[in-house]
Design a protein around this motif. Structure first.
Motif, PDB file in Angstrom:
ATOM      1  N   THR A 168       0.865  -1.183   0.000  1.00  0.00           N
ATOM      2  CA  THR A 168       0.000   0.000   0.000  1.00  0.00           C
ATOM      3  C   THR A 168       0.905   1.237   0.000  1.00  0.00           C
ATOM      4  N   LEU A 171      -0.105   6.035   1.549  1.00  0.00           N
ATOM      5  CA  LEU A 171      -0.741   5.953   2.856  1.00  0.00           C
ATOM      6  C   LEU A 171      -1.116   7.336   3.373  1.00  0.00           C
ATOM      7  N   ASP A 185      -5.125   3.323   3.322  1.00  0.00           N
ATOM      8  CA  ASP A 185      -4.628   3.328   1.947  1.00  0.00           C
ATOM      9  C   ASP A 185      -5.416   4.368   1.171  1.00  0.00           C
ATOM     10  N   ARG A 188      -7.069   3.474  -2.231  1.00  0.00           N
ATOM     11  CA  ARG A 188      -8.220   2.569  -2.241  1.00  0.00           C
ATOM     12  C   ARG A 188      -9.081   2.870  -1.010  1.00  0.00           C
ATOM     13  N   LEU A 195      -6.343   0.364   7.613  1.00  0.00           N
ATOM     14  CA  LEU A 195      -5.286  -0.637   7.713  1.00  0.00           C
ATOM     15  C   LEU A 195      -4.872  -0.872   9.158  1.00  0.00           C
ATOM     16  N   THR A 239       3.925  -5.110   4.308  1.00  0.00           N
ATOM     17  CA  THR A 239       2.827  -4.621   5.131  1.00  0.00           C
ATOM     18  C   THR A 239       3.308  -3.453   5.978  1.00  0.00           C
TER      19      THR A 239
END
Length: 266
Positions: A168, A171, A185, A188, A195, A239
């Motif tokens: 991602t 951010l 994110d 999206r 997250l 991640t």
């Protein structure tokens, strides 16, 4: 005062109950403003983002309630009220070229019903001219947030620099009066699941600061009632997560002030 090319330009039809409490922003050839109610939340008011094109004063409006109506509205004509936008940083513009000047804002208390076009206590992503809703994120606890006056939009989203090693890479963070910091994110922005969520222990009213150390980690700094808190962004196995880095205890800070970073000094 400019009196040609569509200026002066109105940003509300109800100045007695709607106001601009946040700074203006200039980008993409537009002037951006956001509106809220006055202290005390006296209705009628509906929070909205206004984009005014500088070359001719053409105006686009996104109403956070009754959002199917894309012009300034008399707030009492909407079947929902409030959802003001009053953060210290105002409308935020995405600088990443891949995002084409996308805008971000966050709303305060008001009903949430996406099907009805109502976006209380929601993080919003808008097109550069504010004419289209590109995404939104609303906490599952939206009913409690409205009932207890815990505005998600007590601060503006703060954007982090692109993270090339993350799944991602684009951010952002958002903190509210509910004392929660949300990592999401921004490419999206959909639904109700950030997250990551981190408890702050204090309401956030100030504007977060973001800093990337030379050839090092990215940090987020928050000014809160108990001082300044720093969080470090880490990425493992693609991640990304925020970890507490340090806390400078400043007794009597009340709501906290907005931190600034200059030459590596907060």
């Amino acid at each position: 005062e400019e009196r040609t090319g569509g200026f002066p330009a109105a940003i509300t039809l109800a100045p007695e109950t709607e106001k601009n409490a946040s700074p203006l922003n200039l980008a993409n050839g537009y002037l951006y403003a956001q509106t809220s109610g006055y202290i005390g939340d006296a209705t009628p008011y509906v929070g909205h983002v206004v984009a005014i094109r500088l070359r001719d004063g053409e105006r686009h409006v996104f109403n956070s309630l009754c959002s199917s109506r894309h012009t300034l509205i008399e707030p009492q004509s909407c079947d929902a009220q409030r959802s003001g936008m009053w953060s210290r940083a105002g409308v935020v513009v995405d600088p990443d070229p891949a995002m084409h000047g996308r805008l971000y804002a966050a709303t305060g208390n008001g009903p949430f019903d996406a099907r009805a076009g109502h976006f209380g206590d929601t993080i919003l992503a808008l097109s550069a001219d504010a004419s289209r809703l590109l995404g939104s994120l609303t906490p599952d606890s939206y009913a409690r947030l409205e009932a207890e006056d815990l505005d998600v939009g007590s601060s503006s989203p703060a954007l982090l620099p692109r993270q090339s090693d993350s799944a991602t890479p684009l951010l952002a963070v958002q903190g509210g009066k509910d004392g929660v910091l949300r990592l999401f994110d921004r490419a999206r922005l959909s639904g109700r699941a950030p997250l990551q969520t981190l408890p702050l222990g204090n309401e956030l009213f100030s504007a977060p600061a973001v800093w990337s150390a030379p050839r090092g980690a990215t940090y987020v700094f928050l000014g809160l009632g108990d001082g300044v808190r720093a969080y470090r962004l880490t990425t493992n196995d693609r991640t990304s997560r925020l970890l507490p880095a340090w806390h400078a205890n400043l007794a009597g800070a009340v709501q906290g002030t907005s931190p600034v970073v200059a030459d590596g000094v907060v």
